[in-house]
Design a protein around this motif. Structure first.
Motif, PDB file in Angstrom:
ATOM      1  N   ARG A 110       0.794  -1.067   0.097  1.00 28.15           N
ATOM      2  CA  ARG A 110      -0.031   0.010  -0.071  1.00 28.15           C
ATOM      3  C   ARG A 110       0.820   1.214  -0.044  1.00 28.15           C
ATOM      4  NH1 ARG A 110      -5.319   1.281   3.572  1.00 28.15           N
ATOM      5  NH2 ARG A 110      -6.055  -0.260   1.713  1.00 28.15           N
ATOM      6  N   HIS A 138      -7.476  -0.251  -5.916  1.00 27.46           N
ATOM      7  CA  HIS A 138      -7.636  -1.189  -4.711  1.00 27.46           C
ATOM      8  C   HIS A 138      -8.340  -2.364  -5.224  1.00 27.46           C
ATOM      9  CE1 HIS A 138      -7.804  -2.637  -0.775  1.00 27.46           C
ATOM     10  NE2 HIS A 138      -8.337  -1.742  -0.137  1.00 27.46           N
ATOM     11  N   ARG A 171     -10.103   5.029  -4.702  1.00 23.84           N
ATOM     12  CA  ARG A 171      -9.480   4.034  -5.333  1.00 23.84           C
ATOM     13  C   ARG A 171     -10.405   2.864  -5.334  1.00 23.84           C
ATOM     14  NH1 ARG A 171      -4.946   3.993  -0.882  1.00 23.84           N
ATOM     15  NH2 ARG A 171      -5.920   3.318   0.795  1.00 23.84           N
ATOM     16  N   VAL A 172     -11.207   2.689  -4.358  1.00 27.48           N
ATOM     17  CA  VAL A 172     -12.159   1.593  -4.420  1.00 27.48           C
ATOM     18  C   VAL A 172     -13.189   1.776  -5.479  1.00 27.48           C
ATOM     19  CG1 VAL A 172     -14.010   0.434  -2.913  1.00 27.48           C
ATOM     20  CG2 VAL A 172     -11.972   1.235  -1.791  1.00 27.48           C
ATOM     21  N   ARG A 225     -16.957   6.561   1.723  1.00 29.96           N
ATOM     22  CA  ARG A 225     -16.547   7.407   2.720  1.00 29.96           C
ATOM     23  C   ARG A 225     -16.131   8.759   2.297  1.00 29.96           C
ATOM     24  NH1 ARG A 225     -11.496   8.280   5.478  1.00 29.96           N
ATOM     25  NH2 ARG A 225     -10.659   6.915   3.933  1.00 29.96           N
ATOM     26  N   GLN A 227     -13.237  11.024   2.013  1.00 32.14           N
ATOM     27  CA  GLN A 227     -11.995  11.002   2.266  1.00 32.14           C
ATOM     28  C   GLN A 227     -11.249  12.200   2.658  1.00 32.14           C
ATOM     29  OE1 GLN A 227      -9.664   7.921   0.954  1.00 32.14           O
ATOM     30  NE2 GLN A 227     -11.509   6.791   0.158  1.00 32.14           N
ATOM     31  N   GLY A 266     -15.479   0.229   4.169  1.00 38.16           N
ATOM     32  CA  GLY A 266     -15.037   0.671   5.539  1.00 38.16           C
ATOM     33  C   GLY A 266     -13.712   1.536   5.471  1.00 38.16           C
ATOM     34  N   PRO A 267     -13.429   2.194   6.303  1.00 31.27           N
ATOM     35  CA  PRO A 267     -14.142   2.499   7.520  1.00 31.27           C
ATOM     36  C   PRO A 267     -15.404   3.145   7.491  1.00 31.27           C
ATOM     37  CG  PRO A 267     -12.136   3.760   7.610  1.00 31.27           C
ATOM     38  CD  PRO A 267     -11.889   3.006   6.121  1.00 31.27           C
TER      39      PRO A 267
END
Ligand code: ASP
Length: 308
Positions: A110, A138, A171-172, A225, A227, A266-267
C-alpha cells in the motif's frame, strides 16, 4: 475457464481479464470453505515469503492480507512506513531492494502514490499485489465487493450497482467500476458534482447527483466514505450538509418498493455517508465483505504464487 491468471502481478483490475476475475472467484469459493473449517490452514504457500509493505495506514486490508497469508502457511515480513527508514530519506526502490535481498517472493504494497506498484513491478523480480495506491486502484477490495454481490444475488451480470459518495478520492470506486463492468453489471456513480471526476463519463458508467432516485434504480448501493484526509480544498460546505443531501438513512430505504443490498468498504463514518441503523440493518452485507476479503486475498496470493 482458464487454468491460471493472465498476469504475474495484481496491479489493478484494469489490467486483468473477466476470466481472471472468474477464476479468482472460483478459487475463493474453495478458500471460503477452508476458512470456515475447524482447521483453517492449508500448506499451499509453504516456502513462500511474503512482504507486507504498508507506506500508508491501514487496518482492515493489512490484517486481512496477513490472515490470508497465514492461512496459506506463508512466511511473512511486515513493514510499515512509520517504523521504517522511509522517514529517514530512503527511496522506495532502495527500501524494497533491501527487503528483496532477504529473498522475498511476493510483495503486498500500500502506497500513497498512484502508480507505485507499476513502478516496482518493472524493477524487482517478486510478484506484486497492490493493496491500494493513492486514489488510483484497490483491486482486492473490488474483487471482494463483486464476490460478495455474487454471493448475495447469485450473479453480478445484469445487476444494477450504484457507487455513492466521494468518487473523486476513491481507489475503491475506480477498481469497482472496472471490475463490475468486466462482469457485465450496469454501474452508476452518485455524489455531489464536485466529487465526481469528469473522466468517469468515459468509463461507461451512468452519473447521477440524486441519491433517492439512485436508490430506486439500483439493486446494490456501495456507499463510500468522504476521504477528508485526501481533500486539499473544500468540496462541499459541511459534513452536516453532505449528510443531509447524500447520506443514506432508514427512511430512504423504507420508501423503496423493494429491498436493496447495502455495502461499504470501511471504515464507516456513522452519521455522515450512512446512518447506524442502515449500516447495522439486515440490508447490509458490510461484515460479509470483510469475511470474503480473506478468501479473495487467499485466492489472489495462491494464483499469483502459481505463476512464479
Ligand atoms: N479502506 C478503503 C481504502 O483503503 C476505503 C477507505 O479508506 O475509505 O481505500
Amino acid at each position: 475457464m482458464a487454468k491460471g491468471l493472465s498476469t504475474r502481478h495484481l496491479i489493478g483490475i484494469k489490467n486483468i481479464t473477466e476470466d481472471d476475475i472468474r477464476l479468482i472467484f472460483e478459487t475463493a469459493d474453495n478458500f471460503k470453505e477452508v476458512i470456515n473449517r475447524p482447521i483453517k490452514k492449508v500448506p499451499s504457500l509453504r516456502d513462500i515469503t511474503v512482504a507486507n509493505l504498508f507506506f500508508e495506514s491501514s487496518t482492515r486490508t493489512r490484517v486481512s492480507f496477513e490472515l490470508a497469508e497465514r492461512r496459506l502457511s506463508a512466511d511473512i515480513v511486515n513493514f510499515t512506513a512509520s517504523s521504517s527508514s522511509v522517514s529517514k530519506g530512503e527511496t522506495l526502490l532502495d527500501t524494497v531492494n533491501n527487503i528483496l535481498s532477504m529473498k522475498v517472493d511476493m510483495v503486498v504494497m500500500r502506497h500513497p502514490a498512484p502508480g507505485a506498484c507499476v513502478y516496482l513491478s518493472s524493477r524487482i523480480p517478486a510478484n506484486i499485489i497492490n493493496a491500494g495506491d493513492g486514489t488510483h486502484e484497490h483491486p482486492t477490495q473490488a474483487l471482494l465487493d463483486a464476490f460478495s454481490i455474487r454471493e448475495k444475488l447469485g450473479d453480478v451480470t445484469g445487476k444494477k450497482i450504484a457507487i455513492i459518495g466521494d468518487i473523486l478520492h476513491s481507489r475503491v470506486a475506480l477498481s469497482n467500476v472496472f471490475c463490475l463492468l468486466k462482469l457485465g453489471a450496469k454501474v452508476r456513480v452518485c455524489g455531489p458534482p464536485t466529487l465526481i471526476p469528469k473522466h468517469y463519463a468515459e468509463l461507461g458508467v451512468e452519473i447521477s447527483h440524486d441519491v433517492q432516485e439512485t436508490l430506486r434504480w439500483c439493486d446494490v448501493a456501495n456507499v463510500l466514505r468522504i476521504q477528508l484526509e485526501r481533500q486539499d480544498i473544500k468540496y462541499f460546505p459541511s459534513l452536516r450538509e453532505y449528510h443531509q443531501y447524500f447520506g443514506i438513512n432508514r427512511q430512504m430505504l423504507e420508501s423503496l418498493d423493494r429491498e436493496i443490498v447495502i455495502m461499504h468498504p470501511g471504515p464507516i463514518n456513522r452519521g455522515v455517508e450512512i446512518t447506524s441503523d442502515v449500516a447495522d440493518s439486515p440490508h447490509s452485507i458490510i461484515l460479509q465483505q470483510v469475511e470474503n476479503g480473506v478468501a479473495i486475498r487467499m485466492a489472489v496470493l495462491y494464483l499469483l504464487a502459481a505463476q512464479y
